[in-house]
Write a protein that holds these residues in place. Structure first.
Motif, PDB file in Angstrom:
ATOM      1  N   LEU A 110     -32.537  -3.244 121.949  1.00  0.00           N
ATOM      2  CA  LEU A 110     -32.117  -3.332 120.554  1.00  0.00           C
ATOM      3  C   LEU A 110     -33.064  -4.215 119.755  1.00  0.00           C
ATOM      4  N   ALA A 111     -33.528  -5.303 120.365  1.00  0.00           N
ATOM      5  CA  ALA A 111     -34.414  -6.229 119.652  1.00  0.00           C
ATOM      6  C   ALA A 111     -35.744  -5.579 119.294  1.00  0.00           C
ATOM      7  N   GLU A 112     -36.154  -4.543 120.050  1.00  0.00           N
ATOM      8  CA  GLU A 112     -37.434  -3.880 119.802  1.00  0.00           C
ATOM      9  C   GLU A 112     -37.292  -2.610 118.973  1.00  0.00           C
ATOM     10  N   LEU A 113     -36.099  -2.292 118.512  1.00  0.00           N
ATOM     11  CA  LEU A 113     -35.884  -1.075 117.729  1.00  0.00           C
ATOM     12  C   LEU A 113     -36.763  -1.097 116.484  1.00  0.00           C
ATOM     13  N   PRO A 114     -37.621  -0.078 116.288  1.00  0.00           N
ATOM     14  CA  PRO A 114     -38.559  -0.126 115.155  1.00  0.00           C
ATOM     15  C   PRO A 114     -37.902   0.251 113.840  1.00  0.00           C
ATOM     16  N   CYS A 115     -38.541  -0.154 112.749  1.00  0.00           N
ATOM     17  CA  CYS A 115     -38.101   0.269 111.423  1.00  0.00           C
ATOM     18  C   CYS A 115     -38.359   1.765 111.241  1.00  0.00           C
ATOM     19  N   PRO A 116     -37.557   2.439 110.427  1.00  0.00           N
ATOM     20  CA  PRO A 116     -37.894   3.817 110.074  1.00  0.00           C
ATOM     21  C   PRO A 116     -39.244   3.873 109.354  1.00  0.00           C
ATOM     22  N   ASP A 117     -39.939   4.989 109.497  1.00  0.00           N
ATOM     23  CA  ASP A 117     -41.264   5.126 108.885  1.00  0.00           C
ATOM     24  C   ASP A 117     -41.221   4.941 107.377  1.00  0.00           C
ATOM     25  N   TRP A 118     -40.100   5.360 106.771  1.00  0.00           N
ATOM     26  CA  TRP A 118     -40.034   5.360 105.307  1.00  0.00           C
ATOM     27  C   TRP A 118     -39.589   4.020 104.719  1.00  0.00           C
ATOM     28  N   ALA A 119     -39.297   3.035 105.572  1.00  0.00           N
ATOM     29  CA  ALA A 119     -38.788   1.756 105.075  1.00  0.00           C
ATOM     30  C   ALA A 119     -39.836   1.044 104.231  1.00  0.00           C
ATOM     31  N   PRO A 120     -39.427   0.312 103.183  1.00  0.00           N
ATOM     32  CA  PRO A 120     -40.390  -0.419 102.340  1.00  0.00           C
ATOM     33  C   PRO A 120     -41.225  -1.372 103.172  1.00  0.00           C
ATOM     34  N   GLY A 121     -42.497  -1.423 102.866  1.00  0.00           N
ATOM     35  CA  GLY A 121     -43.387  -2.327 103.555  1.00  0.00           C
ATOM     36  C   GLY A 121     -44.025  -1.749 104.791  1.00  0.00           C
ATOM     37  N   ALA A 122     -43.607  -0.543 105.185  1.00  0.00           N
ATOM     38  CA  ALA A 122     -44.157   0.035 106.415  1.00  0.00           C
ATOM     39  C   ALA A 122     -45.656   0.271 106.293  1.00  0.00           C
ATOM     40  N   TRP A 123     -46.122   0.641 105.083  1.00  0.00           N
ATOM     41  CA  TRP A 123     -47.553   0.894 104.921  1.00  0.00           C
ATOM     42  C   TRP A 123     -48.348  -0.385 105.118  1.00  0.00           C
ATOM     43  N   GLU A 124     -47.836  -1.509 104.570  1.00  0.00           N
ATOM     44  CA  GLU A 124     -48.535  -2.768 104.766  1.00  0.00           C
ATOM     45  C   GLU A 124     -48.585  -3.132 106.252  1.00  0.00           C
ATOM     46  N   ALA A 125     -47.514  -2.815 106.980  1.00  0.00           N
ATOM     47  CA  ALA A 125     -47.505  -3.107 108.412  1.00  0.00           C
ATOM     48  C   ALA A 125     -48.541  -2.265 109.145  1.00  0.00           C
TER      49      ALA A 125
ATOM     50  N   LEU B  58     -51.359  -1.274 107.889  1.00  0.00           N
ATOM     51  CA  LEU B  58     -52.656  -1.872 107.598  1.00  0.00           C
ATOM     52  C   LEU B  58     -52.894  -3.107 108.462  1.00  0.00           C
ATOM     53  N   GLU B  59     -51.838  -3.879 108.705  1.00  0.00           N
ATOM     54  CA  GLU B  59     -51.962  -5.097 109.495  1.00  0.00           C
ATOM     55  C   GLU B  59     -51.842  -4.833 110.997  1.00  0.00           C
ATOM     56  N   GLU B  60     -51.601  -3.572 111.360  1.00  0.00           N
ATOM     57  CA  GLU B  60     -51.422  -3.203 112.768  1.00  0.00           C
ATOM     58  C   GLU B  60     -50.356  -4.074 113.419  1.00  0.00           C
ATOM     59  N   LYS B  61     -49.298  -4.302 112.688  1.00  0.00           N
ATOM     60  CA  LYS B  61     -48.209  -5.150 113.184  1.00  0.00           C
ATOM     61  C   LYS B  61     -46.937  -4.324 113.252  1.00  0.00           C
ATOM     62  N   PRO B  62     -46.313  -4.232 114.442  1.00  0.00           N
ATOM     63  CA  PRO B  62     -45.066  -3.461 114.532  1.00  0.00           C
ATOM     64  C   PRO B  62     -43.959  -4.121 113.728  1.00  0.00           C
ATOM     65  N   ARG B  63     -43.146  -3.306 113.079  1.00  0.00           N
ATOM     66  CA  ARG B  63     -42.039  -3.827 112.287  1.00  0.00           C
ATOM     67  C   ARG B  63     -40.744  -3.520 113.017  1.00  0.00           C
ATOM     68  N   ARG B  64     -39.956  -4.560 113.254  1.00  0.00           N
ATOM     69  CA  ARG B  64     -38.722  -4.424 113.993  1.00  0.00           C
ATOM     70  C   ARG B  64     -37.546  -4.367 113.045  1.00  0.00           C
ATOM     71  N   LEU B  65     -36.620  -3.472 113.368  1.00  0.00           N
ATOM     72  CA  LEU B  65     -35.508  -3.214 112.461  1.00  0.00           C
ATOM     73  C   LEU B  65     -34.693  -4.468 112.183  1.00  0.00           C
ATOM     74  N   LEU B  66     -34.374  -5.227 113.214  1.00  0.00           N
ATOM     75  CA  LEU B  66     -33.505  -6.384 113.019  1.00  0.00           C
ATOM     76  C   LEU B  66     -34.204  -7.545 112.334  1.00  0.00           C
ATOM     77  N   GLN B  67     -35.535  -7.557 112.319  1.00  0.00           N
ATOM     78  CA  GLN B  67     -36.264  -8.637 111.663  1.00  0.00           C
ATOM     79  C   GLN B  67     -36.762  -8.238 110.276  1.00  0.00           C
ATOM     80  N   ASP B  68     -37.164  -6.973 110.111  1.00  0.00           N
ATOM     81  CA  ASP B  68     -37.925  -6.597 108.921  1.00  0.00           C
ATOM     82  C   ASP B  68     -37.230  -5.619 107.985  1.00  0.00           C
ATOM     83  N   CYS B  69     -36.207  -4.902 108.449  1.00  0.00           N
ATOM     84  CA  CYS B  69     -35.644  -3.846 107.583  1.00  0.00           C
ATOM     85  C   CYS B  69     -34.191  -3.580 107.926  1.00  0.00           C
ATOM     86  N   GLN B  70     -33.364  -4.621 107.961  1.00  0.00           N
ATOM     87  CA  GLN B  70     -31.979  -4.450 108.381  1.00  0.00           C
ATOM     88  C   GLN B  70     -31.242  -3.406 107.556  1.00  0.00           C
TER      89      GLN B  70
END
Length: 819
Positions: free
Chosen positions: A100-115, A117-129
């Motif tokens: 659950l802690a590694e569940l990724p954000c949906p592709d369409w979530a805000p900020g996904a494009w910036e992630a 570019l930064e090659e940084k995975p975005r996690r649902l519980l941290q970045d796009c609840q």
């Protein structure tokens, strides 16, 4: 030790525990369970199964022999005083392959494009609840990532336990009884003395309601974020539920009831349930048709996107049928959504505010999708071939078009969607160009000019000469070039540490690494230049472990490192991991202090600050420990003495006890987390307080805190009371007065309502019906002065009972004023 049955509940609560994926409930219907008030049970792997006719709350333990496995964990369970505890249920859980802690954000979530570019995975519980709400609901409802039970037992009379036949790998070890809970995570190898200290833990209790009424029978799923352990329960006949005690930590609560939208709440030791508990809403449906020149279109892709201003962003996708019809369900009233249709190079879009209108439909009339066409040139008006043009919509999801310019610099990009689009144009040796376009307003062709860049290329290495991958490098000043005005040129090193920075003008620059692994030293460079070898300094490092007062690792606390003379402005901070470990670095040598802070159920806990002298090339190890805290209990009552449930109690160390005490790092604009609420009898407990003076205050909607009428401390203004834990006045009695409301309607001499008027010369009222609702904490006789345009003022005397409302009905203003 032998497995045994034990009655642990009453008619209202079942202790949360795991029994190898098998909970033995009484074999009655769910309705029967609700009527008996069964509010909580737990599952560790499989869904609960009803087995046999057993008493409510009885748990059957079924040890499983695993002779082929030899790993064991042995230890004791004690209370906070160190006394052994018998009859505590101890279990070992391993993580599932999915986390659950590694569940990724949906592709369409805000900020996904910036992630990206930064090659940084975005996690649902941290970045796009909120953006990932639907994905998380589906995950929990299908019990994905559920922890796997390895063994369970009960402590003997000496508090001892043995978990045998365990798999290799990291385990979480849990201890639970009706009085407290403990857990340790990421336990590896064999242990012969793993001590578990039971503390009061976390209790999640409240009421589930919908449409203004309790919702009995609502199924509740509480999941530990870090371990993936699931706990299940059912709301009682009054909609109430009680979960716990459970170990402190991060949890997600899912509430589900047939015919209602699921509710999803994020909880931890600092954030309790909302004041009104768990609220479910009726799901709305929305339908429509996709048309082209009035004819139905089959097979069109239809997207429904919830506006993020509603704080519950989500995306649903449907396909139109043979009649061009589409249908969405599970929506919420009041949400503003965007409907978009796509079919064979055609698009349509409409915005809709959801309501309960029967038969409301949206017709999407397709039209040709826009294309972006144009030419890319340099500042000398020469065509640039091979330039990359890419498009990213404001809402992401799917595959987006990209193209390159032809030999004559021309391009055609599309089809584009209905969103506002970010267009990026780049070419080797040129400054990138970024601009935004609304596809509904595209007017091709576009003439795009790229300006020559002054390239700075090379490789970044660490102090040992090894490549430094994925490091963000920035130039130290913003560009004044019209192509990239105000931007600081930046890039990210590749896996071999190579980089290419595009400076907007020739001459001297300074480069710095924006990375917690390296010092942000200014490195002089010259543009243009190539073949550089940039050595990044790592500086001193601080590693350590954070423990509570019982010597147990603390998870998720903030650890700060600050210069001694800049205590209130930390240079670095990080959260302690599952084993309480932390690592801080990339700071210049010097004198520092290090300390930890954690918000736990209304109390901000602080360790003592340790002084450090950090030197280049030196690794410093520290142990931070929260001190033994003091406990203060209390009750919250109304002005008439009635206990109040659901009141939020907050504290703050104020001021610092002395100059050696570490600073309390603030909460920002959101205010402190609400960590403890009063129970049904108005009681609360604050644990882990230091002996420093504390400010205490209480909040509840529709009520005003009355420090002057409260007891247990000295009051200060009208905001809080001041108390010193450990003093004689440890039992607090806090008073909240219910706000009284005076309501009525203001009418003119002709009997028509005034839509715009003022009460008591300061409170403006705007109401087409002329109605007003005047709040007050005063009681007894008071005067209300009404001023409205074109008429004389009128004063009305009203007698307001304590904590009661008054309805004045219609108030008629006097005759019109004459000039």
């Amino acid at each position: 030790m032998t497995a045994r049955h034990r009655y642990i509940g009453g008619a209202s609560t079942i202790l949360a525990m795991s029994v190898l994926g098998l909970i033995a409930w009484d074999a009655y219907s769910t309705t029967g369970a609700v009527e008996r008030g069964v509010e909580f049970a737990a599952s560790s792997h499989a869904t609960n199964r009803l087995q046999g006719a057993v008493s409510p709350g009885t748990v059957a333990l079924h040890p499983v022999a695993r002779p082929d496995r030899r790993r064991r964990i042995r230890g004791t369970v004690v209370d906070t005083r160190g006394a052994p505890l018998a009859g505590v249920h101890v279990s070992a859980m391993s993580r599932a392959d999915e986390s659950l802690a590694e569940l990724p954000c949906p592709d369409w979530a805000p900020g996904a494009w910036e992630a990206l570019l930064e090659e940084k995975p975005r996690r649902l519980l941290q970045d796009c609840q909120w953006a990932g709400r639907d994905a998380l609901t589906e995950w929990l409802s299908s019990r994905r990532g559920e922890a796997i039970p390895q063994a369970e037992t009960v402590t003997d009379g000496d508090g001892a336990y043995l978990l045998d036949g365990l798999d290799d790998g990291a385990l979480s070890i849990w201890a639970l009884n009706e009085e407290g809970a403990a857990a340790q995570q990421d336990i590896l190898g064999i242990h012969d003395d793993l001590r578990l200290v039971l503390t009061p833990g976390l209790r999640v209790e409240g009421i589930v309601s919908g449409g203004g009424a309790p919702l009995p029978g609502t199924h509740l799923t509480l999941v530990s974020v870090t371990t993936g352990r699931y706990f299940d329960g059912i709301a009682g006949p009054d909609g109430r539920f009680r979960m716990g005690p459970l170990p402190l930590g991060r949890y997600v609560l899912l509430a589900e009831q047939g015919g209602w939208r699921p509710a999803l709440l994020h909880l931890d030791e600092a954030t309790s349930l909302p004041e009104d508990g768990v609220r479910l809403t009726r799901p709305l449906n929305h339908a429509g048709r996709v048309l082209s020149r009035g004819n139905p279109i089959s097979g069109a892709r239809v997207e429904l996107f919830v506006d993020f201003s509603s704080e519950e962003g989500s995306l649903q996708v449907a396909t139109s049928d043979a009649k061009g019809q589409f249908h969405f369900s599970g929506l919420r009233e009041g949400h503003r959504v965007t409907l978009s249709a796509f079919h064979e190079g055609m698009i349509a879009s409409a915005q809709v505010t959801l309501d309960e209108r029967d038969g409301a439909e949206t017709e999407l009339e397709l039209r040709p999708a826009p294309f972006l066409e144009g030419v890319v040139r340099d500042e000398a008006r020469q065509s640039i071939s091979g330039a990359n043009i890419s498009w990213v919509p404001q809402r992401l999801g799917g595959i987006y078009p990209a193209t390159t310019t032809t030999l004559d610099g021309r391009f055609r990009l599309g089809p584009l969607g209905p969103d506002k689009n970010q267009i990026t144009v780049s070419a080797p040796g040129y400054l990138d160009a970024h601009f935004y376009l609304d596809s509904l307003e595209l007017q091709s062709p576009f003439d795009i000019t790229l300006f020559r860049a002054e390239l700075i290329t090379g490789v970044a290495v660490d102090e040992h000469g090894a490549p430094a991958p994925n490091v963000t490098l920035k130039l130290n000043r913003a560009c004044k070039h019209p192509a990239s005005f105000g931007e600081r040129p930046q890039t990210t090193t590749d896996t071999a540490g190579r980089f290419e920075l595009k400076a907007c003008s020739p001459g001297p620059w300074e480069m710095e690494a924006v990375d917690e692994r390296f010092l942000p030293d200014a490195i002089p460079v010259h543009a243009p230049s190539g073949g550089l070898r940039i050595a990044l300094k790592q500086g001193p490092t601080v590693t350590g472990i954070l423990l509570d007062e019982h010597g147990v690792p603390v998870v998720g606390a903030d650890v700060f490192l600050a210069k001694r003379e800049e205590r209130g402005s930390p240079s670095r901070y990080i959260s302690s991991d599952a084993q309480g470990h932390f690592r801080l670095g990339a700071v210049p040598p010097g004198h520092y202090i290090v300390w930890a802070q954690k918000h736990v159920q209304g109390v901000t806990r602080l360790t003592a600050a340790q002084d450090l002298e950090l030197r280049d090339g030196m690794a410093t190890q520290v142990e931070l420990r929260f001190p033994v805290g003091l406990t203060v209990s209390g009750i919250v009552v109304t002005a008439s003495g009635t206990p109040l449930e659901g009141v939020a109690i907050q504290t703050s160390r104020f001021p610092q006890a002395d100059s050696t005490e570490p600073p309390h790092i603030g909460f920002g604009c959101g205010g402190p987390p609400i960590g403890v609420r009063t129970d049904a009898s108005g009681r609360f407990v604050l644990r882990g307080l230091s002996s420093a003076p504390h400010a205490v205050w209480a909040t509840k909607d529709g009520h005003a805190f009355k420090p002057a009428r409260s007891m247990g401390g000295t009051h200060h203004d009208n905001d809080w009371i001041f108390m010193k834990p450990g003093a004689s006045e440890n039992d607090l009695r806090l008073v909240l007065q219910r706000i009284s409301f005076v309501r009525g309607r203001l009418l003119g001499p002709d009997g028509r309502p005034f839509p715009d008027y003022v009460i008591n010369r300061e409170i403006g009222v705007f109401s087409l019906e002329g109605t007003f609702l005047f709040p007050t904490t005063n009681h007894g006789q008071m005067a209300l002065i009404f001023d409205a345009p074109g008429v004389a003022s009128r004063t009305v005397t009203v007698d307001v009972p304590l904590e009661e409302d008054v309805d004045l009905g219609d108030i008629h203003m006097p005759t019109v004023l004459h000039p």
